[in-house]
Design a protein around this motif. Structure first.
Motif, PDB file in Angstrom:
ATOM      1  N   GLY A 221       0.804  -1.185  -0.122  1.00 18.32           N
ATOM      2  CA  GLY A 221       0.048  -0.061  -0.096  1.00 18.32           C
ATOM      3  C   GLY A 221       0.713   1.310  -0.133  1.00 18.32           C
ATOM      4  N   PHE A 222       0.287   2.361   0.162  1.00 17.66           N
ATOM      5  CA  PHE A 222       1.209   3.613   0.111  1.00 17.66           C
ATOM      6  C   PHE A 222       1.643   3.862   1.391  1.00 17.66           C
ATOM      7  CE2 PHE A 222      -2.207   4.732  -3.342  1.00 17.66           C
ATOM      8  CZ  PHE A 222      -1.297   5.537  -4.017  1.00 17.66           C
ATOM      9  N   GLY A 223       1.387   3.085   2.569  1.00 20.04           N
ATOM     10  CA  GLY A 223       2.419   3.337   3.616  1.00 20.04           C
ATOM     11  C   GLY A 223       3.535   2.628   3.301  1.00 20.04           C
ATOM     12  N   GLY A 224       3.752   1.780   2.331  1.00 25.11           N
ATOM     13  CA  GLY A 224       5.059   1.392   2.388  1.00 25.11           C
ATOM     14  C   GLY A 224       5.738   1.737   1.225  1.00 25.11           C
ATOM     15  N   LEU A 225       5.161   2.533   0.497  1.00 25.10           N
ATOM     16  CA  LEU A 225       5.761   2.936  -0.869  1.00 25.10           C
ATOM     17  C   LEU A 225       6.787   4.144  -0.559  1.00 25.10           C
ATOM     18  CD1 LEU A 225       5.528   3.138  -3.922  1.00 25.10           C
ATOM     19  CD2 LEU A 225       4.010   4.823  -3.711  1.00 25.10           C
ATOM     20  N   THR A 226       8.203   3.612  -0.810  1.00 24.53           N
ATOM     21  CA  THR A 226       9.229   4.532  -0.571  1.00 24.53           C
ATOM     22  C   THR A 226      10.029   4.277  -1.678  1.00 24.53           C
ATOM     23  OG1 THR A 226      10.558   2.733   0.602  1.00 24.53           O
ATOM     24  CG2 THR A 226       9.032   4.157   1.977  1.00 24.53           C
ATOM     25  N   LEU A 227      11.082   5.066  -1.873  1.00 25.50           N
ATOM     26  CA  LEU A 227      12.101   5.164  -2.721  1.00 25.50           C
ATOM     27  C   LEU A 227      12.790   3.739  -2.670  1.00 25.50           C
ATOM     28  CD1 LEU A 227      13.313   8.611  -3.148  1.00 25.50           C
ATOM     29  CD2 LEU A 227      11.795   7.517  -4.687  1.00 25.50           C
ATOM     30  N   ARG A 228      13.348   3.356  -1.406  1.00 25.41           N
ATOM     31  CA  ARG A 228      14.209   2.274  -1.133  1.00 25.41           C
ATOM     32  C   ARG A 228      13.268   0.912  -1.406  1.00 25.41           C
ATOM     33  NH1 ARG A 228      18.256   1.398   2.200  1.00 25.41           N
ATOM     34  NH2 ARG A 228      18.237   3.539   2.872  1.00 25.41           N
ATOM     35  N   ALA A 229      12.024   0.908  -0.947  1.00 23.67           N
ATOM     36  CA  ALA A 229      11.117  -0.163  -1.278  1.00 23.67           C
ATOM     37  C   ALA A 229      11.278  -0.525  -2.798  1.00 23.67           C
ATOM     38  CB  ALA A 229       9.902   0.084  -0.819  1.00 23.67           C
ATOM     39  N   VAL A 230      10.885   0.575  -3.593  1.00 22.70           N
ATOM     40  CA  VAL A 230      10.880   0.353  -5.147  1.00 22.70           C
ATOM     41  C   VAL A 230      12.170  -0.100  -5.608  1.00 22.70           C
ATOM     42  CG1 VAL A 230      10.626   1.612  -7.604  1.00 22.70           C
ATOM     43  CG2 VAL A 230       9.152   2.290  -5.214  1.00 22.70           C
ATOM     44  N   ALA A 231      13.250   0.393  -4.950  1.00 23.46           N
ATOM     45  CA  ALA A 231      14.475   0.139  -5.611  1.00 23.46           C
ATOM     46  C   ALA A 231      14.846  -1.314  -5.243  1.00 23.46           C
ATOM     47  CB  ALA A 231      15.646   0.780  -4.886  1.00 23.46           C
ATOM     48  N   GLU A 232      14.475  -1.866  -4.124  1.00 24.10           N
ATOM     49  CA  GLU A 232      14.370  -3.150  -3.674  1.00 24.10           C
ATOM     50  C   GLU A 232      13.435  -4.219  -4.435  1.00 24.10           C
ATOM     51  OE1 GLU A 232      13.637  -3.649   0.604  1.00 24.10           O
ATOM     52  OE2 GLU A 232      15.558  -2.723   1.255  1.00 24.10           O
ATOM     53  N   ALA A 233      12.378  -3.569  -4.945  1.00 20.77           N
ATOM     54  CA  ALA A 233      11.779  -4.349  -5.757  1.00 20.77           C
ATOM     55  C   ALA A 233      12.306  -4.325  -7.181  1.00 20.77           C
ATOM     56  CB  ALA A 233      10.205  -3.719  -5.969  1.00 20.77           C
ATOM     57  N   MET A 234      13.045  -3.820  -7.630  1.00 20.86           N
ATOM     58  CA  MET A 234      13.801  -3.815  -8.823  1.00 20.86           C
ATOM     59  C   MET A 234      14.944  -4.477  -8.776  1.00 20.86           C
ATOM     60  SD  MET A 234      13.195   0.113 -10.369  1.00 20.86           S
ATOM     61  CE  MET A 234      14.161  -0.253 -11.947  1.00 20.86           C
ATOM     62  N   GLY A 235      15.412  -4.639  -7.483  1.00 15.78           N
ATOM     63  CA  GLY A 235      16.826  -5.069  -7.550  1.00 15.78           C
ATOM     64  C   GLY A 235      18.007  -4.185  -7.900  1.00 15.78           C
ATOM     65  N   ALA A 236      17.661  -2.942  -7.682  1.00 15.09           N
ATOM     66  CA  ALA A 236      18.465  -1.814  -8.116  1.00 15.09           C
ATOM     67  C   ALA A 236      18.866  -0.999  -6.846  1.00 15.09           C
ATOM     68  CB  ALA A 236      17.820  -1.322  -9.045  1.00 15.09           C
ATOM     69  N   SER A 237      19.720   0.080  -7.242  1.00 16.82           N
ATOM     70  CA  SER A 237      20.135   1.010  -6.108  1.00 16.82           C
ATOM     71  C   SER A 237      18.781   2.180  -6.078  1.00 16.82           C
ATOM     72  CB  SER A 237      21.365   1.645  -6.604  1.00 16.82           C
ATOM     73  OG  SER A 237      21.222   2.321  -7.655  1.00 16.82           O
ATOM     74  N   THR A 238      18.691   2.652  -4.778  1.00 15.63           N
ATOM     75  CA  THR A 238      17.957   3.975  -4.484  1.00 15.63           C
ATOM     76  C   THR A 238      18.449   4.814  -5.453  1.00 15.63           C
ATOM     77  OG1 THR A 238      17.700   3.324  -2.345  1.00 15.63           O
ATOM     78  CG2 THR A 238      17.253   5.439  -2.854  1.00 15.63           C
ATOM     79  N   GLY A 239      19.499   5.079  -5.996  1.00 15.18           N
ATOM     80  CA  GLY A 239      20.343   6.189  -6.679  1.00 15.18           C
ATOM     81  C   GLY A 239      19.473   6.048  -8.123  1.00 15.18           C
ATOM     82  N   LEU A 240      19.310   4.915  -8.759  1.00 18.72           N
ATOM     83  CA  LEU A 240      18.558   4.679  -9.980  1.00 18.72           C
ATOM     84  C   LEU A 240      17.321   5.280  -9.797  1.00 18.72           C
ATOM     85  CD1 LEU A 240      18.883   1.905 -12.316  1.00 18.72           C
ATOM     86  CD2 LEU A 240      16.668   2.659 -11.705  1.00 18.72           C
ATOM     87  N   VAL A 241      16.379   4.803  -8.594  1.00 19.47           N
ATOM     88  CA  VAL A 241      15.152   5.282  -8.594  1.00 19.47           C
ATOM     89  C   VAL A 241      14.959   6.861  -8.425  1.00 19.47           C
ATOM     90  CG1 VAL A 241      12.807   5.015  -7.069  1.00 19.47           C
ATOM     91  CG2 VAL A 241      14.339   3.191  -7.556  1.00 19.47           C
ATOM     92  N   THR A 242      15.992   7.653  -7.803  1.00 21.41           N
ATOM     93  CA  THR A 242      15.875   9.099  -7.623  1.00 21.41           C
ATOM     94  C   THR A 242      16.158   9.565  -8.858  1.00 21.41           C
ATOM     95  OG1 THR A 242      18.271   8.963  -6.918  1.00 21.41           O
ATOM     96  CG2 THR A 242      16.400   8.616  -5.396  1.00 21.41           C
ATOM     97  N   HIS A 243      16.858   8.805  -9.696  1.00 25.51           N
ATOM     98  CA  HIS A 243      17.112   9.462 -11.303  1.00 25.51           C
ATOM     99  C   HIS A 243      15.590   9.867 -11.839  1.00 25.51           C
ATOM    100  CE1 HIS A 243      18.691  10.173 -15.118  1.00 25.51           C
ATOM    101  NE2 HIS A 243      17.994   9.282 -15.824  1.00 25.51           N
ATOM    102  N   TYR A 244      14.275   9.139 -11.562  1.00 30.52           N
ATOM    103  CA  TYR A 244      13.249   9.140 -11.791  1.00 30.52           C
ATOM    104  C   TYR A 244      12.109  10.057 -11.088  1.00 30.52           C
ATOM    105  CZ  TYR A 244      14.492   5.922 -15.401  1.00 30.52           C
ATOM    106  OH  TYR A 244      15.280   5.211 -16.216  1.00 30.52           O
ATOM    107  N   PHE A 245      12.536   9.989  -9.835  1.00 26.28           N
ATOM    108  CA  PHE A 245      11.826  10.641  -8.782  1.00 26.28           C
ATOM    109  C   PHE A 245      12.649  11.484  -7.817  1.00 26.28           C
ATOM    110  CE2 PHE A 245       9.572   6.628  -9.756  1.00 26.28           C
ATOM    111  CZ  PHE A 245       8.664   7.080 -10.571  1.00 26.28           C
ATOM    112  N   ALA A 246      12.360  12.997  -7.642  1.00 24.38           N
ATOM    113  CA  ALA A 246      13.348  13.407  -6.862  1.00 24.38           C
ATOM    114  C   ALA A 246      12.926  13.277  -5.203  1.00 24.38           C
ATOM    115  CB  ALA A 246      12.890  14.985  -7.088  1.00 24.38           C
ATOM    116  N   GLY A 247      11.768  12.603  -4.888  1.00 25.58           N
ATOM    117  CA  GLY A 247      11.306  12.542  -3.594  1.00 25.58           C
ATOM    118  C   GLY A 247      10.052  11.889  -3.612  1.00 25.58           C
ATOM    119  N   LYS A 248       9.540  11.695  -2.144  1.00 29.51           N
ATOM    120  CA  LYS A 248       8.420  10.784  -2.109  1.00 29.51           C
ATOM    121  C   LYS A 248       7.108  11.302  -2.812  1.00 29.51           C
ATOM    122  CE  LYS A 248       5.521   7.744   0.072  1.00 29.51           C
ATOM    123  NZ  LYS A 248       5.608   7.438   1.592  1.00 29.51           N
TER     124      LYS A 248
END
Length: 200
Positions: A27-54
């Motif tokens: 749900g939205f409570g667990g939606l974080t940049l880190r959680a998305v990165a983990e779901a991709m098997g990627a770094s948080t830095g890659l996700v922040t390339h697309y989203f500046a923040g929450k």
């Protein structure tokens, strides 16, 4: 299209799929940049390339949710008027595992939307679009004589959506008492109460 652009679009699609997986599971409570990165098997830095923040991440998640809601399988509409109105209501209700998951995510988004002016405006516009769809079916039902001529489509659309969302919340919190077949019976009872007396 250049290879770089193709790679960028493919990666953004991967990010969007990861956002959806996190939403569906946490749900939205667990939606974080880190959680998305983990779901991709990627770094948080890659996700922040697309989203500046929450905030940007949540806005994108709502866009995904809106798109998936719009593109989901729909009830077949057997005829205009009340049959179409019934189909619209059933499309909203949590009658399948997929529609239940989607409704859980929507309900989880309400707190965020209530506290953010831009998200609030987007949700307000979304509900107006839903009411407009209901108003069109109600107008057809009135012209067909299925509803009383004095029925107010605007007010009745508000009533129908209020009934529908109330049923959604009850079904999500008490699925054993509100299984799909019971939701459908309640919907049919509700719509029967709207009919023109001569058609009941």
């Amino acid at each position: 299209m250049s290879p770089a652009r193709t790679d960028h679009d493919a990666r953004r699609h991967d990010v969007s799929e990861a956002v959806w997986r996190v939403l569906a599971e946490h749900g939205f409570g667990g939606l974080t940049l880190r959680a998305v990165a983990e779901a991709m098997g990627a770094s948080t830095g890659l996700v922040t390339h697309y989203f500046a923040g929450k905030r940007e991440l949540v806005a994108h998640a709502l866009d995904i949710l809106e798109t998936r809601t719009r593109e989901r399988p729909r009830q077949k509409t057997p005829a205009p008027g009340l049959p179409a109105l019934r189909a619209h209501v059933l499309d909203i209700l949590p009658l399948t595992p997929d529609s239940t998951a989607m409704n859980r995510i929507w309900v989880g988004s309400w707190d965020l939307a209530l506290s953010d002016p831009a998200l609030f405006a987007a949700q307000t516009a979304r509900y107006e679009r839903i009411r407009e769809t209901l108003r069109a079916a109600i107008g057809d039902a009135r012209r067909l004589g299925e509803l009383p001529a004095e029925a107010d489509p605007v007010r009745l659309a508000q009533t129908v959506l209020s009934f529908t969302h109330g049923l959604v919340v009850q079904a999500l919190f008490d699925p054993e008492r509100f299984p799909p077949e019971h939701q459908i019976r309640l919907t049919d009872d509700f719509l029967a109460g709207l009919r023109h007396p001569e058609n009941q």
